[in-house]
Design a protein around this motif. Structure first.
Motif, mmCIF file in Angstrom:
data_model
loop_
_atom_site.group_PDB
_atom_site.id
_atom_site.type_symbol
_atom_site.label_atom_id
_atom_site.label_comp_id
_atom_site.label_asym_id
_atom_site.label_seq_id
_atom_site.Cartn_x
_atom_site.Cartn_y
_atom_site.Cartn_z
ATOM 1 N N GLU A 3 0.838 -1.204 0.000
ATOM 2 C CA GLU A 3 0.000 0.000 0.000
ATOM 3 C C GLU A 3 0.874 1.255 0.000
ATOM 4 O O GLU A 3 0.588 2.221 -0.714
ATOM 5 C CB GLU A 3 -0.916 -0.007 1.223
ATOM 6 N N THR A 4 1.949 1.233 0.764
ATOM 7 C CA THR A 4 2.869 2.369 0.829
ATOM 8 C C THR A 4 3.578 2.556 -0.510
ATOM 9 O O THR A 4 3.758 3.691 -0.980
ATOM 10 C CB THR A 4 3.880 2.178 1.975
ATOM 11 N N TYR A 6 2.405 1.675 -3.499
ATOM 12 C CA TYR A 6 1.417 2.211 -4.448
ATOM 13 C C TYR A 6 1.160 3.693 -4.185
ATOM 14 O O TYR A 6 1.020 4.485 -5.118
ATOM 15 C CB TYR A 6 0.101 1.438 -4.367
ATOM 16 N N LYS A 7 1.110 4.063 -2.914
ATOM 17 C CA LYS A 7 0.877 5.461 -2.554
ATOM 18 C C LYS A 7 2.035 6.331 -3.044
ATOM 19 O O LYS A 7 1.810 7.395 -3.630
ATOM 20 C CB LYS A 7 0.711 5.593 -1.041
ATOM 21 N N SER A 10 1.878 6.698 -6.817
ATOM 22 C CA SER A 10 0.779 7.601 -7.164
ATOM 23 C C SER A 10 1.153 9.053 -6.891
ATOM 24 O O SER A 10 0.866 9.950 -7.699
ATOM 25 C CB SER A 10 -0.471 7.219 -6.368
ATOM 26 N N ASP A 136 4.034 9.732 3.975
ATOM 27 C CA ASP A 136 3.013 10.655 4.481
ATOM 28 C C ASP A 136 3.515 12.100 4.444
ATOM 29 O O ASP A 136 2.766 13.024 4.104
ATOM 30 C CB ASP A 136 2.601 10.288 5.909
ATOM 31 N N GLU A 139 3.406 13.290 0.927
ATOM 32 C CA GLU A 139 2.017 13.592 0.556
ATOM 33 C C GLU A 139 1.595 14.957 1.095
ATOM 34 O O GLU A 139 0.982 15.753 0.376
ATOM 35 C CB GLU A 139 1.088 12.506 1.088
#
Length: 148
Positions: A3-4, A6-7, A10, A136, A139
């Protein structure tokens, strides 16, 4: 960690799209004298990437818990003069660092993700936390670039 990963992928795509659609004026404009421009925020993300790539790499061979060394973010942004840097250069550098980080993340195992780290406040966490925190943080600042 998938998940990390893919994040991060993205966010890299999102950042590249935003930067490629922004004018030089938009990227260098400061809302106030004490604030960073979009280019300087990107520069901060480069510095963060460099420092975290070093951390993610060093933790593999250093004694545990690995001690996180802080860095002087404002001074680095100023010293690297991101405000006057060529956008193509700093965008390429940001992407290259994050591609290297992606590669490093993908090499981690459950054992290495559990490597202990000592955070600046003396608390203990692990590499998994450090990687997630990096993404994070990226982001958060990428959203600043997009919103400004």
């Amino acid at each position: 960690m998938k998940e990390t990963v893919y994040k991060l992928e993205s966010l890299m795509d999102k950042g590249l799209d935003c930067l490629s659609q922004s004018s030089e004026i938009e990227l260098t404009q400061k809302l106030s004298p004490g604030k960073w421009s979009k280019k300087e925020i990107l520069g901060h993300l480069i510095d963060s990437g460099i420092n975290n790539l070093q951390r993610f790499t060093e933790i593999q061979t250093e004694n545990k818990p690995y001690k996180i060394r802080p860095y002087k973010q404002n001074e680095l942004v100023k010293a690297n003069d991101y405000q006057n840097a060529e956008l193509k250069e700093i965008t390429s550098l940001w992407l290259a660092i994050n591609n290297r980080i992606l590669s490093l993340i993908n090499q981690q195992t459950e054992d290495t993700l559990s490597y202990k780290i000592e955070i600046n406040d003396g608390g203990i966490s692990d590499l998994r936390f450090l990687i997630k925190d990096y993404v994070d943080h990226l982001e958060h600042h990428l959203e600043q670039i997009i919103r400004l």
